[in-house]
Enzyme design. Sequence first.
Site: not given
Length: 192
Positions: A87, A80-82, A73
């Site tokens: 995202t 920031v992959c959340l 993530n």
Amino acid sequence: SNGLIARTCIPADTIYVRVFEDRMDLLRAVMVGASGTPYHDGLFFFDVQLPPSYPAEPPLVHYRSFGLHVNPNLYSSGTVCLSLLNTFGGQDEAELWSPEASTILQVVVSIQGLVLTAQPYYNEPAWARAGTPMGQRNELPYSESTFLQSLQTMLHLLRRPPAGFEDFVRDHFHRRGQLVIRACEAYQDGCL
């Protein structure tokens, strides 16, 4: 001196947030890696910008990665992959940003609790789930690699601490340095 002022210290002194005196839309957060994770005693910095449309839109969060990919993530580019940040596609509405209910506190606690976990291998949805043969085979080497990248992050921070956190970084590793070394020895001896 550098424009950052302390504003918030939350859950058990593991997340610190500072804002810029002259730009209240910019924040810098640092999270201390939790014990029992490949991130333990590491420091993880995030720059947060509140867009003009905030809170209708989530904050923009950039991870200070030093070019390292310490988690599925947290990209080496700083992304920031959340789902809370829009995202990553969430499973249901409770995981997505809600202008009425979501907060910056929720964002930083989600990063700490959902991203900097004891088993980061399983943060990648395309990979095997916990308990499967593939997961059991790959999770340990992934955690070991993550710990090594966390150590590299520590070295980068000691050499070039983010502005406004120079004393914090120095003091943290002065207090926790021996524990980091013990963790390295434990990993080397095969004890996780």
